[in-house]
Design an enzyme around this catalytic site. Structure first.
Site, PDB file in Angstrom:
ATOM      1  N   LYS A 193       0.817  -1.192   0.000  1.00  0.00           N
ATOM      2  CA  LYS A 193       0.000   0.000   0.000  1.00  0.00           C
ATOM      3  C   LYS A 193       0.860   1.253   0.000  1.00  0.00           C
ATOM      4  CE  LYS A 193      -3.055  -2.451   3.173  1.00  0.00           C
ATOM      5  NZ  LYS A 193      -3.490  -2.514   4.578  1.00  0.00           N
ATOM      6  N   GLY A 194       2.147   1.055   0.262  1.00  0.00           N
ATOM      7  CA  GLY A 194       3.035   2.192   0.503  1.00  0.00           C
ATOM      8  C   GLY A 194       3.109   3.202  -0.623  1.00  0.00           C
ATOM      9  N   GLU A 246       7.632   2.492  -6.412  1.00  0.00           N
ATOM     10  CA  GLU A 246       7.831   1.988  -5.041  1.00  0.00           C
ATOM     11  C   GLU A 246       8.016   3.143  -4.075  1.00  0.00           C
ATOM     12  OE1 GLU A 246       7.727   0.008  -2.769  1.00  0.00           O
ATOM     13  OE2 GLU A 246       8.608  -1.944  -3.105  1.00  0.00           O
ATOM     14  N   ASP A 247       7.583   2.926  -2.852  1.00  0.00           N
ATOM     15  CA  ASP A 247       7.803   3.937  -1.826  1.00  0.00           C
ATOM     16  C   ASP A 247       9.264   3.983  -1.407  1.00  0.00           C
ATOM     17  OD1 ASP A 247       7.700   1.412  -0.676  1.00  0.00           O
ATOM     18  OD2 ASP A 247       6.193   1.897   0.818  1.00  0.00           O
ATOM     19  N   LYS A 269      17.625   3.701   0.705  1.00  0.00           N
ATOM     20  CA  LYS A 269      18.579   3.721   1.826  1.00  0.00           C
ATOM     21  C   LYS A 269      19.857   3.039   1.365  1.00  0.00           C
ATOM     22  CE  LYS A 269      15.094   3.041   5.439  1.00  0.00           C
ATOM     23  NZ  LYS A 269      14.610   2.060   6.434  1.00  0.00           N
ATOM     24  N   PHE A 296      14.315   4.162  10.257  1.00  0.00           N
ATOM     25  CA  PHE A 296      12.950   3.751   9.915  1.00  0.00           C
ATOM     26  C   PHE A 296      12.083   4.989   9.770  1.00  0.00           C
ATOM     27  CE2 PHE A 296       8.706   1.997  10.522  1.00  0.00           C
ATOM     28  CZ  PHE A 296       8.766   0.921   9.653  1.00  0.00           C
ATOM     29  N   ASP A 321      14.891  -0.493   0.453  1.00  0.00           N
ATOM     30  CA  ASP A 321      15.634  -0.661   1.698  1.00  0.00           C
ATOM     31  C   ASP A 321      16.733  -1.695   1.450  1.00  0.00           C
ATOM     32  OD1 ASP A 321      16.346  -0.720   4.379  1.00  0.00           O
ATOM     33  OD2 ASP A 321      14.589  -1.780   5.057  1.00  0.00           O
TER      34      ASP A 321
HETATM   35  P1  5GP Z   1      13.189  -4.175   1.179  1.00  0.00           P
HETATM   36  O1  5GP Z   1      12.721  -5.496   0.663  1.00  0.00           O
HETATM   37  O2  5GP Z   1      13.841  -3.283   0.157  1.00  0.00           O
HETATM   38  O3  5GP Z   1      14.077  -4.343   2.398  1.00  0.00           O
HETATM   39  O4  5GP Z   1      11.946  -3.436   1.810  1.00  0.00           O
HETATM   40  C1  5GP Z   1      10.898  -3.074   1.064  1.00  0.00           C
HETATM   41  C2  5GP Z   1       9.702  -2.769   1.915  1.00  0.00           C
HETATM   42  O5  5GP Z   1       9.988  -2.701   3.323  1.00  0.00           O
HETATM   43  C3  5GP Z   1       9.182  -1.403   1.560  1.00  0.00           C
HETATM   44  O6  5GP Z   1       8.337  -1.460   0.436  1.00  0.00           O
HETATM   45  C4  5GP Z   1       8.467  -1.014   2.821  1.00  0.00           C
HETATM   46  O7  5GP Z   1       7.187  -1.556   2.832  1.00  0.00           O
HETATM   47  C5  5GP Z   1       9.283  -1.649   3.927  1.00  0.00           C
HETATM   48  N1  5GP Z   1      10.246  -0.685   4.494  1.00  0.00           N
HETATM   49  C6  5GP Z   1      11.582  -0.675   4.349  1.00  0.00           C
HETATM   50  N2  5GP Z   1      12.138   0.362   4.994  1.00  0.00           N
HETATM   51  C7  5GP Z   1      11.118   1.037   5.577  1.00  0.00           C
HETATM   52  C8  5GP Z   1      11.047   2.222   6.385  1.00  0.00           C
HETATM   53  O8  5GP Z   1      12.023   2.907   6.712  1.00  0.00           O
HETATM   54  N3  5GP Z   1       9.799   2.589   6.775  1.00  0.00           N
HETATM   55  C9  5GP Z   1       8.675   1.897   6.470  1.00  0.00           C
HETATM   56  N4  5GP Z   1       7.522   2.362   6.922  1.00  0.00           N
HETATM   57  N5  5GP Z   1       8.708   0.785   5.701  1.00  0.00           N
HETATM   58  C10 5GP Z   1       9.915   0.363   5.259  1.00  0.00           C
END
Ligand code: 5GP
Length: 184
Positions: A47-48, A103-104, A135, A156, A107
């Protein structure tokens, strides 16, 4: 909701509403140029990315199509695991389409690299990524988004679509969540 409404839950405002909108306008202009003459399908990750998508498409000057996917990355709390499950698939057949994933946040890159592999296996003409936030210090799997809004520190964040336990998505700004909120 503004950061001012939840001051004890927020450590700092990382990006203001106007910083976000200015950057979205710049990237929308770039995408307009890069995809000129081609049909573009934007795929938002629920939903992000809902708020990013809503504002981004309104900054664009070309026609675009939109579709949505929901994926869940198994994990607990504020950590993602890389084991991904599709909760809602696309309504669109994307074979032969130019796809831009919206994508929001990027990470570790685990979710997005899985998603790119999945979409890439459907015979797309092209698939690229626009991540509003990245990040760089957290990356575990290299993903090269074509468009990045902002590089941010490894903290975060919440707001502008990003949640913690389904809260804070309606914050106008992107804020650093105070670790006491998630027991950190
Ligand atoms: P990844 O697979 O790249 O580690 O993470 C992707 C998902 O993790 C993002 O789409 C998001 O939903 C969540 N996420 C990662 N970092 C953050 C953060 O700093 N804040 C929030 N609210 N969600 C995060």
């Amino acid at each position: 909701m503004d950061a001012d409404h939840v001051p004890s839950e927020i450590t700092s405002v990382l990006l203001t509403e106007s910083q976000i909108q200015e950057r979205l306008a710049e990237i929308a202009a770039q995408v307009d140029t890069d995809y000129a003459g081609r049909d573009l399908l934007l795929v938002g990750v629920l939903k992000g990315a809902t708020l990013v998508m809503a504002d981004f498409v309104r900054h664009m000057k070309s026609h675009v199509h939109m579709d949505w996917m929901a994926v869940s990355s198994y994990g607990s709390g504020t950590q993602s695991s890389g084991v991904v499950r599709i909760l809602k698939d696309l309504d669109t057949d994307i074979a032969g389409r130019h796809v831009l994933v919206v994508e929001d946040i990027l990470d570790t890159g685990l979710t997005l690299s899985w998603l790119l592999k999945n979409l890439g296996s459907r015979g797309v003409a092209s698939v690229e990524v626009f991540a509003l936030l990245r990040k760089p210090e957290a990356v575990k799997v290299p993903v090269s988004p074509r468009y990045v809004g902002f590089d941010i520190p490894n903290v975060f964040v919440v707001g502008y679509g990003l949640d913690y336990n389904e809260r804070y998505r309606n914050l106008r700004e992107i804020c650093v969540l105070d670790p006491w909120v998630y027991g950190g």
